[in-house]
Write a protein that holds these residues in place. Sequence first.
Motif, PDB file in Angstrom:
ATOM      1  N   GLY A   1       0.773  -1.224   0.040  1.00 51.02           N
ATOM      2  CA  GLY A   1       0.021  -0.079   0.144  1.00 51.02           C
ATOM      3  C   GLY A   1       0.796   1.222  -0.152  1.00 51.02           C
ATOM      4  O   GLY A   1       0.398   2.124  -0.863  1.00 51.02           O
ATOM      5  N   VAL A   2       1.817   0.977   0.937  1.00 54.16           N
ATOM      6  CA  VAL A   2       2.726   2.333   0.670  1.00 54.16           C
ATOM      7  C   VAL A   2       3.690   2.632  -0.410  1.00 54.16           C
ATOM      8  O   VAL A   2       3.558   3.867  -1.115  1.00 54.16           O
ATOM      9  N   VAL A   3       4.078   1.498  -1.047  1.00 55.30           N
ATOM     10  CA  VAL A   3       4.486   1.737  -2.412  1.00 55.30           C
ATOM     11  C   VAL A   3       3.628   2.299  -3.410  1.00 55.30           C
ATOM     12  O   VAL A   3       3.892   3.032  -4.280  1.00 55.30           O
ATOM     13  N   LEU A   4       2.259   1.901  -3.494  1.00 51.26           N
ATOM     14  CA  LEU A   4       1.276   2.263  -4.524  1.00 51.26           C
ATOM     15  C   LEU A   4       1.124   3.673  -4.124  1.00 51.26           C
ATOM     16  O   LEU A   4       0.924   4.499  -5.211  1.00 51.26           O
ATOM     17  N   LEU A   5       0.860   4.172  -2.914  1.00 48.58           N
ATOM     18  CA  LEU A   5       0.747   5.448  -2.772  1.00 48.58           C
ATOM     19  C   LEU A   5       1.858   6.229  -3.077  1.00 48.58           C
ATOM     20  O   LEU A   5       1.588   7.337  -3.568  1.00 48.58           O
ATOM     21  N   MET A   6       2.999   5.875  -2.698  1.00 50.52           N
ATOM     22  CA  MET A   6       4.402   6.808  -3.229  1.00 50.52           C
ATOM     23  C   MET A   6       4.313   6.803  -4.702  1.00 50.52           C
ATOM     24  O   MET A   6       4.524   7.924  -5.297  1.00 50.52           O
TER      25      MET A   6
ATOM     26  N   GLY B   1       1.754   6.623  -6.813  1.00 50.35           N
ATOM     27  CA  GLY B   1       0.862   7.555  -7.139  1.00 50.35           C
ATOM     28  C   GLY B   1       1.279   9.173  -6.960  1.00 50.35           C
ATOM     29  O   GLY B   1       0.706   9.807  -7.886  1.00 50.35           O
ATOM     30  N   LEU B   2       1.667   9.240  -5.867  1.00 50.70           N
ATOM     31  CA  LEU B   2       2.100  10.643  -5.411  1.00 50.70           C
ATOM     32  C   LEU B   2       3.012  11.140  -6.644  1.00 50.70           C
ATOM     33  O   LEU B   2       2.873  12.533  -7.019  1.00 50.70           O
ATOM     34  N   LEU B   3       4.119  10.223  -6.909  1.00 49.30           N
ATOM     35  CA  LEU B   3       5.199  10.617  -7.917  1.00 49.30           C
ATOM     36  C   LEU B   3       4.494  10.861  -9.153  1.00 49.30           C
ATOM     37  O   LEU B   3       5.061  11.951  -9.804  1.00 49.30           O
ATOM     38  N   ILE B   4       3.649   9.887  -9.683  1.00 46.43           N
ATOM     39  CA  ILE B   4       3.010  10.116 -11.060  1.00 46.43           C
ATOM     40  C   ILE B   4       2.215  11.588 -10.968  1.00 46.43           C
ATOM     41  O   ILE B   4       2.345  12.313 -12.063  1.00 46.43           O
ATOM     42  N   THR B   5       1.488  11.713  -9.944  1.00 43.60           N
ATOM     43  CA  THR B   5       0.488  13.153 -10.273  1.00 43.60           C
ATOM     44  C   THR B   5       1.184  14.031  -9.790  1.00 43.60           C
ATOM     45  O   THR B   5       0.638  15.305 -10.246  1.00 43.60           O
ATOM     46  N   GLY B   6       2.254  14.259  -8.908  1.00 36.71           N
ATOM     47  CA  GLY B   6       2.799  15.541  -8.428  1.00 36.71           C
ATOM     48  C   GLY B   6       4.285  15.691  -8.638  1.00 36.71           C
ATOM     49  O   GLY B   6       4.900  16.826  -8.303  1.00 36.71           O
ATOM     50  N   GLY B   7       4.849  14.844  -9.305  1.00 41.56           N
ATOM     51  CA  GLY B   7       6.330  14.652  -9.168  1.00 41.56           C
ATOM     52  C   GLY B   7       6.942  15.795  -9.979  1.00 41.56           C
ATOM     53  O   GLY B   7       7.950  16.512  -9.726  1.00 41.56           O
ATOM     54  N   CYS B   8       6.142  16.171 -11.140  1.00 43.06           N
ATOM     55  CA  CYS B   8       6.740  17.168 -12.036  1.00 43.06           C
ATOM     56  C   CYS B   8       6.380  18.490 -12.081  1.00 43.06           C
ATOM     57  O   CYS B   8       6.609  19.430 -12.719  1.00 43.06           O
ATOM     58  N   GLY B   9       5.088  18.510 -11.329  1.00 41.06           N
ATOM     59  CA  GLY B   9       4.413  19.926 -11.506  1.00 41.06           C
ATOM     60  C   GLY B   9       3.565  20.009 -12.658  1.00 41.06           C
ATOM     61  O   GLY B   9       3.526  19.179 -13.678  1.00 41.06           O
TER      62      GLY B   9
END
Length: 89
Positions: free
Chosen positions: A10-15, A17-25
């Motif tokens: 779950g933690v890996v999936l959450l991380m 998801g966060l990188l995909i949606t907000g990683g680049c701005g």
Amino acid sequence: MKTKSLVIGGVVLLMAGLLITGGCGNKKITGRSVRNNMSPEMFTLSRTHEQHRNDISRTLDANGRQFGDDLDLVLLLHRPLRGSRYPIP
């Protein structure tokens, strides 16, 4: 053991998801935006805005502390005059 692997998954999936949606701005970088501001973080040729503000603060601090010494020199309070032939205690 099963709950531990579920939590890690779950933690890996959450991380991920966060990188995909907000990683680049969301600001799009175009050729025009790059040509308009080639080095957005720089304020001068060799300093950023923050470094420039730090330099100004350091200079103003040194000038403020030096003012007392300069005032003593102007008012001749820093040492006795050496214009006399006789020793001055």
